[in-house]
Design a protein around this motif. Structure first.
Motif, mmCIF file in Angstrom:
data_model
loop_
_atom_site.group_PDB
_atom_site.id
_atom_site.type_symbol
_atom_site.label_atom_id
_atom_site.label_comp_id
_atom_site.label_asym_id
_atom_site.label_seq_id
_atom_site.Cartn_x
_atom_site.Cartn_y
_atom_site.Cartn_z
ATOM 1 N N ARG A 194 41.225 -19.159 1.416
ATOM 2 C CA ARG A 194 41.927 -18.242 0.523
ATOM 3 C C ARG A 194 43.385 -18.022 0.942
ATOM 4 N N GLY A 195 43.823 -18.710 1.988
ATOM 5 C CA GLY A 195 45.231 -18.668 2.354
ATOM 6 C C GLY A 195 45.643 -17.619 3.363
ATOM 7 N N PHE A 196 44.690 -16.938 3.970
ATOM 8 C CA PHE A 196 45.050 -15.960 4.990
ATOM 9 C C PHE A 196 45.460 -16.689 6.270
ATOM 10 N N GLU A 197 46.418 -16.133 6.981
ATOM 11 C CA GLU A 197 46.913 -16.760 8.209
ATOM 12 C C GLU A 197 46.229 -16.228 9.454
ATOM 13 N N VAL A 198 45.605 -15.048 9.335
ATOM 14 C CA VAL A 198 44.973 -14.397 10.476
ATOM 15 C C VAL A 198 43.660 -13.772 10.026
ATOM 16 N N ALA A 199 42.648 -13.868 10.871
ATOM 17 C CA ALA A 199 41.390 -13.144 10.660
ATOM 18 C C ALA A 199 41.406 -11.936 11.589
ATOM 19 N N THR A 200 40.954 -10.805 11.070
ATOM 20 C CA THR A 200 40.976 -9.554 11.820
ATOM 21 C C THR A 200 39.588 -8.942 11.825
ATOM 22 N N LEU A 201 39.255 -8.249 12.906
ATOM 23 C CA LEU A 201 38.027 -7.461 12.973
ATOM 24 C C LEU A 201 38.210 -6.341 13.980
ATOM 25 N N TRP A 202 37.342 -5.371 13.911
ATOM 26 C CA TRP A 202 37.342 -4.233 14.842
ATOM 27 C C TRP A 202 35.960 -4.146 15.478
ATOM 28 N N HIS A 203 35.924 -3.726 16.741
ATOM 29 C CA HIS A 203 34.634 -3.458 17.394
ATOM 30 C C HIS A 203 34.769 -2.223 18.271
ATOM 31 N N PHE A 204 33.632 -1.635 18.602
ATOM 32 C CA PHE A 204 33.638 -0.419 19.397
ATOM 33 C C PHE A 204 34.086 -0.697 20.824
ATOM 34 N N ALA A 205 34.964 0.157 21.333
ATOM 35 C CA ALA A 205 35.358 0.092 22.741
ATOM 36 C C ALA A 205 34.103 0.293 23.585
ATOM 37 N N GLY A 206 33.963 -0.484 24.628
ATOM 38 C CA GLY A 206 32.796 -0.381 25.496
ATOM 39 C C GLY A 206 31.640 -1.272 25.082
ATOM 40 N N ASN A 207 31.729 -1.915 23.928
ATOM 41 C CA ASN A 207 30.678 -2.839 23.503
ATOM 42 C C ASN A 207 31.025 -4.214 24.076
ATOM 43 N N ASP A 208 30.657 -4.397 25.324
ATOM 44 C CA ASP A 208 31.015 -5.622 26.040
ATOM 45 C C ASP A 208 30.367 -6.862 25.444
ATOM 46 N N ARG A 209 29.178 -6.728 24.891
ATOM 47 C CA ARG A 209 28.515 -7.878 24.279
ATOM 48 C C ARG A 209 29.325 -8.382 23.082
ATOM 49 N N ALA A 210 29.731 -7.464 22.217
ATOM 50 C CA ALA A 210 30.541 -7.855 21.059
ATOM 51 C C ALA A 210 31.889 -8.404 21.509
ATOM 52 N N ALA A 211 32.518 -7.747 22.486
ATOM 53 C CA ALA A 211 33.823 -8.193 22.973
ATOM 54 C C ALA A 211 33.752 -9.633 23.474
#
Length: 122
Positions: free
Chosen positions: A74-91
């Motif tokens: 779709r032409g986006f140059e960057v993918a963005t996401l947020w995750h909870f601080a302290g969630n080391d598995r997700a990080a």
């Protein structure tokens, strides 16, 4: 465990009935069971879920890579996401897939702050 099934059902139904034009919902299905999803808006992953018994089986990775591929198409140059601080598995998961912290942090209605990660698509 703290989520109310009836409330969640109503919220999802309302979201799907009036899906914003740039949003997508990607499902991972095994047999007749939904085993994961990725919910995205324009260039941003809003939610990624894999059934607990399938964590580590590649469901989340496949969904995230599919969403990122859609962003690029779709032409986006960057993918963005947020995750909870302290969630080391997700990080660790996001870091392994090329998402890097960019220094942004925001509060969350769930108590823990959220950290933003970005991944260039070029």
């Amino acid at each position: 465990d703290a989520l109310d099934v009836a409330d969640e059902t109503r919220a999802w139904r309302a979201y799907l009935e009036d899906l914003p034009p740039g949003d997508r919902l990607w499902l991972a299905v095994h047999g007749d069971r939904v085993v994961g999803y990725a919910r995205t808006g324009p260039g941003e992953v809003h939610g990624l879920y894999a059934a607990p018994d399938l964590i580590g089986a590649g469901v989340g990775r496949a969904l995230l890579e599919h969403a990122v591929s859609d962003f690029a198409r779709r032409g986006f140059e960057v993918a963005t996401l947020w995750h909870f601080a302290g969630n080391d598995r997700a990080a660790g998961f996001y870091e392994h897939l090329g998402f890097r912290l960019d220094g942004a942090r925001r509060g969350s209605e769930h108590g823990a702050d959220e950290l933003r990660r970005v991944r260039p698509l070029a």
